[in-house]
Design a protein around this motif. Structure first.
Motif, PDB file in Angstrom:
ATOM      1  N   GLU A  72      -2.775  -1.315  15.189  1.00  0.00           N
ATOM      2  CA  GLU A  72      -1.370  -2.652  15.259  1.00  0.00           C
ATOM      3  C   GLU A  72      -2.321  -3.671  16.280  1.00  0.00           C
ATOM      4  O   GLU A  72      -2.737  -3.387  17.523  1.00  0.00           O
ATOM      5  CB  GLU A  72      -0.483  -2.473  15.897  1.00  0.00           C
ATOM      6  CG  GLU A  72      -0.010  -1.229  14.588  1.00  0.00           C
ATOM      7  CD  GLU A  72       1.584  -0.443  14.799  1.00  0.00           C
ATOM      8  OE1 GLU A  72       2.765  -1.236  15.112  1.00  0.00           O
ATOM      9  OE2 GLU A  72       1.366   0.497  15.692  1.00  0.00           O
ATOM     10  N   GLU A  73      -1.729  -4.819  16.210  1.00  0.00           N
ATOM     11  CA  GLU A  73      -2.108  -5.670  17.055  1.00  0.00           C
ATOM     12  C   GLU A  73      -2.359  -5.247  18.310  1.00  0.00           C
ATOM     13  O   GLU A  73      -3.407  -5.416  19.033  1.00  0.00           O
ATOM     14  CB  GLU A  73      -1.800  -6.716  16.566  1.00  0.00           C
ATOM     15  CG  GLU A  73      -2.238  -8.308  17.094  1.00  0.00           C
ATOM     16  CD  GLU A  73      -2.656  -9.131  17.603  1.00  0.00           C
ATOM     17  OE1 GLU A  73      -2.609  -9.002  16.334  1.00  0.00           O
ATOM     18  OE2 GLU A  73      -3.415  -9.949  18.652  1.00  0.00           O
ATOM     19  N   ARG A  99      -2.741   7.721  13.366  1.00  0.00           N
ATOM     20  CA  ARG A  99      -2.592   7.033  12.064  1.00  0.00           C
ATOM     21  C   ARG A  99      -3.291   5.918  11.621  1.00  0.00           C
ATOM     22  O   ARG A  99      -1.844   4.763  11.347  1.00  0.00           O
ATOM     23  CB  ARG A  99      -0.520   6.531  13.602  1.00  0.00           C
ATOM     24  CG  ARG A  99      -0.034   7.393  13.268  1.00  0.00           C
ATOM     25  CD  ARG A  99       1.227   6.749  14.280  1.00  0.00           C
ATOM     26  NE  ARG A  99       1.264   6.566  15.850  1.00  0.00           N
ATOM     27  CZ  ARG A  99       2.478   6.533  16.335  1.00  0.00           C
ATOM     28  NH1 ARG A  99       2.551   5.425  16.661  1.00  0.00           N
ATOM     29  NH2 ARG A  99       2.405   7.091  16.844  1.00  0.00           N
ATOM     30  N   ALA A 122      -4.733   5.783   2.189  1.00  0.00           N
ATOM     31  CA  ALA A 122      -5.351   4.460   0.791  1.00  0.00           C
ATOM     32  C   ALA A 122      -4.144   5.764   0.240  1.00  0.00           C
ATOM     33  O   ALA A 122      -5.478   7.056  -0.738  1.00  0.00           O
ATOM     34  CB  ALA A 122      -6.290   4.805   1.029  1.00  0.00           C
ATOM     35  N   ALA A 123      -3.214   4.870  -0.880  1.00  0.00           N
ATOM     36  CA  ALA A 123      -3.231   5.376  -1.766  1.00  0.00           C
ATOM     37  C   ALA A 123      -3.375   4.648  -2.740  1.00  0.00           C
ATOM     38  O   ALA A 123      -2.372   5.570  -3.853  1.00  0.00           O
ATOM     39  CB  ALA A 123      -1.808   6.462  -1.232  1.00  0.00           C
ATOM     40  N   VAL A 124      -3.332   3.376  -3.035  1.00  0.00           N
ATOM     41  CA  VAL A 124      -3.497   3.287  -4.292  1.00  0.00           C
ATOM     42  C   VAL A 124      -5.130   3.217  -4.203  1.00  0.00           C
ATOM     43  O   VAL A 124      -5.913   3.046  -4.214  1.00  0.00           O
ATOM     44  CB  VAL A 124      -2.900   1.824  -3.617  1.00  0.00           C
ATOM     45  CG1 VAL A 124      -2.883   0.076  -4.581  1.00  0.00           C
ATOM     46  CG2 VAL A 124      -2.000   1.471  -2.663  1.00  0.00           C
ATOM     47  N   GLN A 157       4.859  -4.915  -6.143  1.00  0.00           N
ATOM     48  CA  GLN A 157       4.780  -4.761  -5.110  1.00  0.00           C
ATOM     49  C   GLN A 157       4.547  -3.959  -4.051  1.00  0.00           C
ATOM     50  O   GLN A 157       4.412  -3.769  -2.448  1.00  0.00           O
ATOM     51  CB  GLN A 157       6.306  -5.034  -4.332  1.00  0.00           C
ATOM     52  CG  GLN A 157       6.362  -6.713  -5.275  1.00  0.00           C
ATOM     53  CD  GLN A 157       8.344  -6.619  -4.877  1.00  0.00           C
ATOM     54  OE1 GLN A 157       8.971  -6.034  -5.050  1.00  0.00           O
ATOM     55  NE2 GLN A 157       8.147  -8.328  -5.754  1.00  0.00           N
ATOM     56  N   ALA A 158       5.163  -2.216  -4.223  1.00  0.00           N
ATOM     57  CA  ALA A 158       5.127  -1.088  -3.476  1.00  0.00           C
ATOM     58  C   ALA A 158       3.864  -1.154  -2.992  1.00  0.00           C
ATOM     59  O   ALA A 158       3.106  -0.975  -1.948  1.00  0.00           O
ATOM     60  CB  ALA A 158       6.027  -0.009  -4.176  1.00  0.00           C
ATOM     61  N   GLY A 159       2.768  -1.040  -3.992  1.00  0.00           N
ATOM     62  CA  GLY A 159       1.455  -0.879  -4.671  1.00  0.00           C
ATOM     63  C   GLY A 159       0.808  -2.053  -3.861  1.00  0.00           C
ATOM     64  O   GLY A 159       0.176  -1.504  -2.393  1.00  0.00           O
ATOM     65  N   TRP A 196       2.253  -3.497  -1.147  1.00  0.00           N
ATOM     66  CA  TRP A 196       2.724  -3.279   0.623  1.00  0.00           C
ATOM     67  C   TRP A 196       1.776  -2.247   1.044  1.00  0.00           C
ATOM     68  O   TRP A 196       1.417  -2.561   2.343  1.00  0.00           O
ATOM     69  CB  TRP A 196       3.947  -3.329   0.510  1.00  0.00           C
ATOM     70  CG  TRP A 196       4.785  -2.654   1.938  1.00  0.00           C
ATOM     71  CD1 TRP A 196       4.804  -4.067   2.759  1.00  0.00           C
ATOM     72  CD2 TRP A 196       4.632  -2.071   2.347  1.00  0.00           C
ATOM     73  NE1 TRP A 196       5.820  -3.307   3.579  1.00  0.00           N
ATOM     74  CE2 TRP A 196       5.674  -1.775   4.116  1.00  0.00           C
ATOM     75  CE3 TRP A 196       4.903  -0.590   2.629  1.00  0.00           C
ATOM     76  CZ2 TRP A 196       5.667  -1.214   4.908  1.00  0.00           C
ATOM     77  CZ3 TRP A 196       4.769   0.963   3.409  1.00  0.00           C
ATOM     78  CH2 TRP A 196       5.456   0.099   5.098  1.00  0.00           C
ATOM     79  N   LEU A 197       1.334  -1.562  -0.147  1.00  0.00           N
ATOM     80  CA  LEU A 197       0.622  -0.235   0.449  1.00  0.00           C
ATOM     81  C   LEU A 197      -1.168  -0.462   1.138  1.00  0.00           C
ATOM     82  O   LEU A 197      -1.679  -0.751   2.305  1.00  0.00           O
ATOM     83  CB  LEU A 197       0.413   0.955  -0.022  1.00  0.00           C
ATOM     84  CG  LEU A 197       1.729   1.853  -0.296  1.00  0.00           C
ATOM     85  CD1 LEU A 197       1.329   3.091  -0.943  1.00  0.00           C
ATOM     86  CD2 LEU A 197       2.122   2.533   1.099  1.00  0.00           C
ATOM     87  N   GLN A 221      -0.677  -2.717   4.411  1.00  0.00           N
ATOM     88  CA  GLN A 221      -0.823  -1.943   5.858  1.00  0.00           C
ATOM     89  C   GLN A 221      -1.761  -1.540   5.502  1.00  0.00           C
ATOM     90  O   GLN A 221      -2.605  -1.403   6.608  1.00  0.00           O
ATOM     91  CB  GLN A 221       0.333  -0.945   4.785  1.00  0.00           C
ATOM     92  CG  GLN A 221       1.174  -1.126   5.059  1.00  0.00           C
ATOM     93  CD  GLN A 221       2.374  -1.474   6.341  1.00  0.00           C
ATOM     94  OE1 GLN A 221       1.661  -1.133   7.309  1.00  0.00           O
ATOM     95  NE2 GLN A 221       3.113  -2.338   6.688  1.00  0.00           N
ATOM     96  N   GLU A 238      -5.106  -4.325   7.023  1.00  0.00           N
ATOM     97  CA  GLU A 238      -4.448  -5.063   8.037  1.00  0.00           C
ATOM     98  C   GLU A 238      -5.013  -3.858   9.436  1.00  0.00           C
ATOM     99  O   GLU A 238      -5.461  -4.190  10.371  1.00  0.00           O
ATOM    100  CB  GLU A 238      -2.499  -4.970   8.468  1.00  0.00           C
ATOM    101  CG  GLU A 238      -2.041  -4.877   9.354  1.00  0.00           C
ATOM    102  CD  GLU A 238      -2.776  -6.041  10.882  1.00  0.00           C
ATOM    103  OE1 GLU A 238      -2.200  -6.135  12.247  1.00  0.00           O
ATOM    104  OE2 GLU A 238      -3.259  -6.763  10.320  1.00  0.00           O
ATOM    105  N   LEU A 296      -8.463  -3.801   9.581  1.00  0.00           N
ATOM    106  CA  LEU A 296      -8.491  -5.492  10.715  1.00  0.00           C
ATOM    107  C   LEU A 296      -9.282  -4.911  11.524  1.00  0.00           C
ATOM    108  O   LEU A 296      -9.901  -5.268  12.797  1.00  0.00           O
ATOM    109  CB  LEU A 296      -7.772  -5.858   9.754  1.00  0.00           C
ATOM    110  CG  LEU A 296      -8.160  -7.798  10.713  1.00  0.00           C
ATOM    111  CD1 LEU A 296      -9.304  -8.653   9.672  1.00  0.00           C
ATOM    112  CD2 LEU A 296      -7.009  -8.810  10.639  1.00  0.00           C
ATOM    113  N   GLN A 297      -7.276  -4.312  12.261  1.00  0.00           N
ATOM    114  CA  GLN A 297      -7.723  -3.542  13.311  1.00  0.00           C
ATOM    115  C   GLN A 297      -8.177  -2.598  14.230  1.00  0.00           C
ATOM    116  O   GLN A 297      -8.997  -2.602  15.265  1.00  0.00           O
ATOM    117  CB  GLN A 297      -6.391  -3.312  14.124  1.00  0.00           C
ATOM    118  CG  GLN A 297      -4.664  -4.356  13.374  1.00  0.00           C
ATOM    119  CD  GLN A 297      -5.394  -5.075  14.401  1.00  0.00           C
ATOM    120  OE1 GLN A 297      -6.038  -5.739  15.434  1.00  0.00           O
ATOM    121  NE2 GLN A 297      -4.493  -6.351  13.629  1.00  0.00           N
TER     122      GLN A 297
END
Lengths: 381, 274
Positions: free
Chosen positions: B160-161, B189, B193-195, B214-216, B218-219, B222, B225, B228-229
């Motif tokens: 996370e950022e 944490r 990758a579940a999609v 939408q759910a996909g 969103w995953l 996440q 992101e 990227l970190q």
């Protein structure tokens, strides 16, 4: 979208009342749950919707958030943040420990000679710049300053993570105790009377052996100088303490639904209560959006039986969502049992990189929330 | 886990949060180390107890009667001159290392700000006190801490950022404050990758699957992101690859999960640590 919903009046007024009625909001919580962002979002919300002059004081903003708010690399300076269509105004500032201590010494020193000797003292320099606990007291000094100058109607304070927030809250009292302590009297007593005083002898035997005589006399010099500021510092510490307990000072605990963070948040909630501070809301941050959480397992079944076999693989994703949703529901039920209003905040896609995103986050907090948690009456101070 | 390999390990929690005990599944930890599983002992840092032990061990002063007045004085000293607290905490750990009571001392340290102050306390004190017992004391502690064969810092971070920014800063601040070795960084944490991208694309063709899409999404968001970190961290640390641990599935106990992933990493550390 949030602004539209906001304008349409789907408002849950707990958070609005919080920023409208408080004169100071102290935001605490475990590390890494979005505490600084939440403090900034509350500030933007207040300045946008009320004609208040708002100051957000932060200890350590994430760099990109700082950049977004024009807070690049500043010390103690207060920086105005431009906010479109605002009824009030918003200012942000960071707290620089060393600079704040120096300010305090300049303010309270009885004369310029004492001031220069304190500022030049080696022990003083090391204490104020290298040891983190010295931060606690100056944070309270800064927020007292912000209130005292009359330049702001609302001061929002982003405290250091977890238990350090409590050391900040206890700092004024500790400072007062310190000045009245026997130790300080011992340390600053002239050398001869030390040897004569039978009572203090064991202490100096130990202290000499541990610290060495030279260091001890350094300490003595520093504290003798420091004592000249006793009067103003103690009376100020008392007023800072009173401010923290003031009914117009509200407390917010931010947490995520993650178990370690929650244990820490729960501890903070209990400790704030024990200190009889006015804990207003627990902000459950970084939640999975409710519209995804609801019915994920039903959707998983639907996807597995879908006519287009290519989409069957998505059942795994829906199961993952359902699992997070289940954990989250349990976490929220637990937060609900802490006895304070819980306000939900969904994790937002992308980073918060500008004031607009902060406003959206702030306004989302005021929307009528899904019925997982029952609002209860505000906890009495 | 190092304990399973026959090493004597001491695990110490620096802040009194008590979550270490919860993870290890044992009663609340005390200053006195307790054996929590074969070869593994755990303790919780308490500076007051550390002071007592220090006086007993190093000053060989007879402690007669009640320690209450001393404790009260100590409280004031510790709050007024905070270096005392930090040196006592780090001193206890260094002592255990020096006495070789354990093959490995693992410290669950405080949040990054406090950590820098603690680990650099001997250096900071050494600049203040040049002679006397404290001066000698800080010297051997500094020597232990600065020796990369003995001590290393392992930063654990979530994707996370804020935590990533803090970790990058931690290393810079550490480098400025003390020459301790920065052993590495561990990304904890990581969202799994579940999609399945092809499935997601197919689902977009059917309006009735809008929520699932939408759910996909969103995953996926996440996960990207988080990546990227990881990338930011890798760039800042000039690492080709950051060690990552996937988010624990709900049905696995956390230490076991992390243990499973850490075996290799600790192997590496313990070979240079012991």
């Amino acid at each position: 979208m949030n602004s539209a919903a906001f304008d349409a009046g789907h408002v849950d007024d707990r958070v609005m009342a919080l920023v409208r009625d408080s004169r100071m909001i102290i935001v605490s919580g475990p590390g890494g749950v979005g505490k600084t962002t939440s403090a900034a979002a509350l500030g933007v919300l207040a300045a946008r919707h009320f004609s208040k002059r708002v100051l957000v004081l932060t200890v350590d903003p994430a760099r990109r958030l700082a950049t977004a708010l024009g807070l690049d690399a500043l010390g103690n300076a207060e920086v105005p943040v431009h906010l479109a269509d605002a009824q009030g105004s918003l200012t942000m500032a960071m707290i620089d420990t060393k600079a704040s201590w120096d300010d305090m010494v300049r303010r309270h020193a009885p004369d310029s000679a004492t001031r220069e000797r304190v500022l030049a003292n080696d022990l003083y320099k090391t204490l104020t710049s290298r040891f983190v606990h010295s931060h606690d007291y100056v944070v309270t000094e800064r927020l007292y300053d912000a209130r005292e100058t009359g330049n702001y109607d609302l001061v929002i304070v982003d405290t250091p993570p977890s238990r350090s927030a409590l050391s900040v809250l206890d700092a004024p009292q500790r400072m007062e105790q310190f000045f009245s302590s026997r130790l300080l009297k011992l340390l600053t007593a002239p050398t001869q009377s030390r040897l004569l005083s039978i009572a203090s002898r064991p202490f100096f035997l130990v202290a000499d052996r541990i610290l060495g005589a030279a260091f001890l006399s350094d300490i003595a010099e520093f504290f003798t100088l420091f004592r000249t500021m006793e009067g103003p510092i103690v009376s100020r510490a008392r007023r800072v303490g009173a401010l923290l307990a003031d009914p117009a000072t509200a407390y917010v605990v931010v947490t995520s639904a993650e178990s370690v963070a929650m244990a820490e948040a729960h501890y903070l909630v209990d400790e704030l209560r024990r200190r009889q501070h006015r804990l207003e809301v627990v902000l459950a941050n970084r939640l999975m959006p409710t519209h995804l959480a609801d019915g994920a397992s039903v959707r998983a079944t639907a996807v597995s039986g879908h006519a287009d076999s290519r989409v069957h693989a998505l059942a795994k994703a829906e199961h993952a969502i359902a699992q997070v949703a289940e954990r989250q529901a349990g976490a929220l039920a637990e937060m609900d049992s802490w006895g304070t209003d819980v306000v939900l905040s969904e994790s937002r896609s992308g980073e918060i990189t500008d004031v607009g995103a902060l406003l959206a986050m702030g306004e989302a907090l005021t929307l009528r929330q899904p019925g997982i948690l029952s609002p209860r009456n505000t906890v009495a101070p | 886990m190092a304990g399973e390999q026959g090493k004597r390990v001491l695990v110490c929690e620096m802040d009194d949060k008590g979550s270490l005990a919860a993870y290890l599944g044992c009663p609340p930890l005390k200053f006195e180390p307790t054996e929590v599983s074969p070869n593994v002992s755990a303790m919780a840092m308490n500076t007051e107890d550390s002071l007592r032990e220090y006086i007993r061990l190093f000053l060989r002063l007879p402690i007669i009667g009640s320690l209450t007045p001393l404790a009260r004085i100590f409280d004031f000293v510790a709050n007024a001159a905070p270096a005392v607290k930090e040196i006592l905490a780090i001193g206890k750990l260094c002592y255990e290392v020096r006495e070789q009571n354990y093959d490995m001392v693992i410290v669950d340290s405080e949040a990054s700000g406090h950590f820098v102050a603690q680990v650099s306390a001997p250096d900071a004190l050494a600049t203040l006190v040049r002679i006397g017992i404290i001066a000698d004391q800080t010297k051997w502690m500094s020597n232990l801490l600065h020796d990369p064969q003995v001590s290393t810092v392992l930063a654990v971070v979530t994707p996370e950022e804020m935590p990533v920014a803090e970790t990058i800063e931690l290393r810079q601040r550490l480098a400025k404050a003390t020459p301790i070795d920065f052993g590495g960084v561990l990304m904890n944490r990581m969202p799994q990758a579940a999609v399945d991208e092809t499935a997601l694309a197919a689902a977009r063709q059917d309006a009735s699957l809008a929520r699932t899409v939408q759910a996909g999404d969103w995953l996926v968001a996440q996960r990207s992101e988080a990546q990227l970190q990881v990338q930011r961290l890798a760039e800042a640390f000039e690492l080709g690859n950051v060690e990552t641990i996937a988010e624990a599935p709900a049905d696995v106990a956390l230490p076991q999960h992390i243990t499973d992933h850490l075996v290799g990493e600790l192997h590496r550390l313990s070979s240079s640590d012991a």
